[in-house]
Design a protein around this motif. Sequence first.
Motif, PDB file in Angstrom:
ATOM      1  N   LYS A  21      14.732   2.332   9.611  1.00 46.24           N
ATOM      2  CA  LYS A  21      13.918   3.393   9.006  1.00 46.24           C
ATOM      3  C   LYS A  21      13.619   4.483  10.027  1.00 46.24           C
ATOM      4  N   ARG A  22      13.349   4.097  11.261  1.00 40.92           N
ATOM      5  CA  ARG A  22      13.077   5.077  12.321  1.00 40.92           C
ATOM      6  C   ARG A  22      14.291   5.985  12.538  1.00 40.92           C
ATOM      7  N   ALA A  23      15.489   5.383  12.505  1.00 43.20           N
ATOM      8  CA  ALA A  23      16.719   6.171  12.676  1.00 43.20           C
ATOM      9  C   ALA A  23      16.880   7.166  11.530  1.00 43.20           C
ATOM     10  N   ILE A  24      16.709   6.696  10.289  1.00 39.64           N
ATOM     11  CA  ILE A  24      16.860   7.565   9.118  1.00 39.64           C
ATOM     12  C   ILE A  24      15.851   8.710   9.158  1.00 39.64           C
ATOM     13  N   GLU A  25      14.602   8.385   9.462  1.00 38.51           N
ATOM     14  CA  GLU A  25      13.564   9.420   9.490  1.00 38.51           C
ATOM     15  C   GLU A  25      13.798  10.443  10.591  1.00 38.51           C
ATOM     16  N   ASN A  29      13.980  14.339   9.664  1.00 36.56           N
ATOM     17  CA  ASN A  29      12.919  15.192  10.224  1.00 36.56           C
ATOM     18  C   ASN A  29      13.427  16.186  11.258  1.00 36.56           C
ATOM     19  N   GLN A  30      14.699  16.521  11.220  1.00 34.79           N
ATOM     20  CA  GLN A  30      15.253  17.502  12.145  1.00 34.79           C
ATOM     21  C   GLN A  30      14.681  18.896  11.859  1.00 34.79           C
ATOM     22  N   SER A  31      14.552  19.686  12.912  1.00 32.98           N
ATOM     23  CA  SER A  31      14.075  21.061  12.748  1.00 32.98           C
ATOM     24  C   SER A  31      15.109  21.924  12.032  1.00 32.98           C
ATOM     25  N   TYR A  32      16.362  21.534  12.110  1.00 32.74           N
ATOM     26  CA  TYR A  32      17.433  22.250  11.414  1.00 32.74           C
ATOM     27  C   TYR A  32      17.275  22.029   9.914  1.00 32.74           C
ATOM     28  N   PRO A  33      17.299  23.086   9.106  1.00 31.74           N
ATOM     29  CA  PRO A  33      16.922  22.953   7.690  1.00 31.74           C
ATOM     30  C   PRO A  33      17.988  22.381   6.763  1.00 31.74           C
ATOM     31  N   SER A  34      19.276  22.536   7.089  1.00 40.47           N
ATOM     32  CA  SER A  34      20.335  22.179   6.148  1.00 40.47           C
ATOM     33  C   SER A  34      20.983  20.853   6.544  1.00 40.47           C
ATOM     34  N   ALA A  60      12.234   8.430   0.122  1.00 42.73           N
ATOM     35  CA  ALA A  60      11.996   9.350  -0.995  1.00 42.73           C
ATOM     36  C   ALA A  60      12.456  10.771  -0.696  1.00 42.73           C
ATOM     37  N   SER A  61      13.738  10.910  -0.366  1.00 43.33           N
ATOM     38  CA  SER A  61      14.278  12.238  -0.065  1.00 43.33           C
ATOM     39  C   SER A  61      15.553  12.480  -0.870  1.00 43.33           C
ATOM     40  N   HIS A  62      15.648  13.655  -1.500  1.00 44.87           N
ATOM     41  CA  HIS A  62      16.851  14.012  -2.242  1.00 44.87           C
ATOM     42  C   HIS A  62      18.024  14.296  -1.293  1.00 44.87           C
ATOM     43  N   ARG A  63      17.716  14.415  -0.001  1.00 46.51           N
ATOM     44  CA  ARG A  63      18.768  14.677   0.998  1.00 46.51           C
ATOM     45  C   ARG A  63      19.393  13.392   1.535  1.00 46.51           C
ATOM     46  N   LEU A  64      18.931  12.253   1.040  1.00 48.24           N
ATOM     47  CA  LEU A  64      19.405  10.951   1.527  1.00 48.24           C
ATOM     48  C   LEU A  64      20.263  10.278   0.460  1.00 48.24           C
ATOM     49  N   ARG A  65      21.476   9.874   0.860  1.00 48.27           N
ATOM     50  CA  ARG A  65      22.366   9.136  -0.040  1.00 48.27           C
ATOM     51  C   ARG A  65      22.753   7.807   0.599  1.00 48.27           C
ATOM     52  N   LEU A  66      22.851   6.786  -0.229  1.00 54.52           N
ATOM     53  CA  LEU A  66      23.242   5.443   0.238  1.00 54.52           C
ATOM     54  C   LEU A  66      24.588   5.091  -0.370  1.00 54.52           C
ATOM     55  N   TYR A  67      25.527   4.693   0.489  1.00 56.46           N
ATOM     56  CA  TYR A  67      26.830   4.225   0.017  1.00 56.46           C
ATOM     57  C   TYR A  67      27.009   2.780   0.446  1.00 56.46           C
ATOM     58  N   LYS A  68      27.290   1.913  -0.519  1.00 58.20           N
ATOM     59  CA  LYS A  68      27.497   0.481  -0.248  1.00 58.20           C
ATOM     60  C   LYS A  68      28.995   0.176  -0.237  1.00 58.20           C
ATOM     61  N   ARG A  69      29.497  -0.256   0.910  1.00 56.80           N
ATOM     62  CA  ARG A  69      30.896  -0.660   1.001  1.00 56.80           C
ATOM     63  C   ARG A  69      31.114  -1.977   0.251  1.00 56.80           C
ATOM     64  N   VAL A  99      17.767   7.048  17.855  1.00 56.31           N
ATOM     65  CA  VAL A  99      16.858   8.075  17.350  1.00 56.31           C
ATOM     66  C   VAL A  99      17.298   9.445  17.848  1.00 56.31           C
ATOM     67  N   MET A 100      17.374  10.404  16.919  1.00 60.43           N
ATOM     68  CA  MET A 100      17.621  11.795  17.292  1.00 60.43           C
ATOM     69  C   MET A 100      16.300  12.468  17.636  1.00 60.43           C
ATOM     70  N   LEU A 101      16.279  13.240  18.713  1.00 57.86           N
ATOM     71  CA  LEU A 101      15.105  14.070  18.960  1.00 57.86           C
ATOM     72  C   LEU A 101      15.087  15.197  17.932  1.00 57.86           C
ATOM     73  N   PRO A 102      13.897  15.736  17.607  1.00 58.96           N
ATOM     74  CA  PRO A 102      13.756  16.640  16.454  1.00 58.96           C
ATOM     75  C   PRO A 102      14.649  17.872  16.447  1.00 58.96           C
ATOM     76  N   ASP A 103      15.048  18.369  17.619  1.00 59.13           N
ATOM     77  CA  ASP A 103      15.838  19.602  17.648  1.00 59.13           C
ATOM     78  C   ASP A 103      17.313  19.356  18.003  1.00 59.13           C
ATOM     79  N   LYS A 104      17.775  18.122  17.888  1.00 60.82           N
ATOM     80  CA  LYS A 104      19.161  17.812  18.274  1.00 60.82           C
ATOM     81  C   LYS A 104      20.180  18.652  17.495  1.00 60.82           C
TER      82      LYS A 104
END
Length: 305
Positions: A21-25, A29-34, A60-69, A99-104
């Motif tokens: 969950k920490r990795a996904i968030e 939560n990146q500063s980059y908008p797209s 709960a984000s519309h920007r998140l998709r899950l693909y199950k192999r 974890v990505m830092l916020p501005d990566k």
Amino acid sequence: MNTNPLVSVVIPTFRRKEGVKRAIESALNQSYPSIEVVVVDDNEDDDYSLFIKQICASCASHRLRLYKRRQNGGGARARNSGILRARGEFVAFLDDDDVMLPDKIEKQINLLQQQGADVCSCDMLERFVTDGVLSPVKREKLIKGTIGQDEYFIAKNAAYTSMFLIRRTALIAVHGFSNTRKYQDKILMLKLYIKGFSIVAVDETLVVMTSHMGERITSKRTDLQSELAKCRYYDLAARRVSADAVYNIGILTASIRSRVLSQQGKYLASLALNMKTLFRVRSSCHWRIVAKAFKRNLLLYHSAI
């Protein structure tokens, strides 16, 4: 030119609960908008798959998709599945406990656009963890993603998937990650270099990698196929650089070959033992499978050496 091209962050996950969950968030939560995040579930265990599904739902984000192999395929196949399903012009990768830092993404996209490059790396902080806490013996290490001269990049440059941001068309052109047990990330960077894609790096720490002491998924033992594949791409990369670089790379590949040679005896002896055992099995099907594998590995060895 689109100033904010879509970036797909691919996160493969396998038998991991802590840190997912920490990795996904950190990607959401990146500063980059797209941004879109593609989580690739490579688990065969239903309990882990259910956990990942619940984690994704909780974000709960519309920007998140899950693909199950359909079945477990390992890191390379899982990342390649993510590349094929990515909608972004660029693809970043994140291991499921990094974890990505916020501005990566923002800093890497800016540099890619300024330089007109195809691939961007960065520095990374590696943290060593034992039983969920920082190791008292070895706590952390800075890994530089600096590109430098051609021979430096090929021979010395660190390559870890969580460092990368790569143009999707470049990934498709080199057929993504090679399905070796080891060095998947290093081989990918060599393939991109060989194809002539331009590579740059942000000289800042933009990602934190967690290394679990005593729980590494990839064995430290030499794997013949992985070593040979890496050796082959080193040789191909050497054709792009100067005579001095070829000499430097030659020393490096000679070292790799010596490791391969030392493993060859053990490897072929193991194959021979397996074949001797199968002599007792009166199944032509089993024999054909082993004979084919034996021939394939011999050809692989001789083509690289």
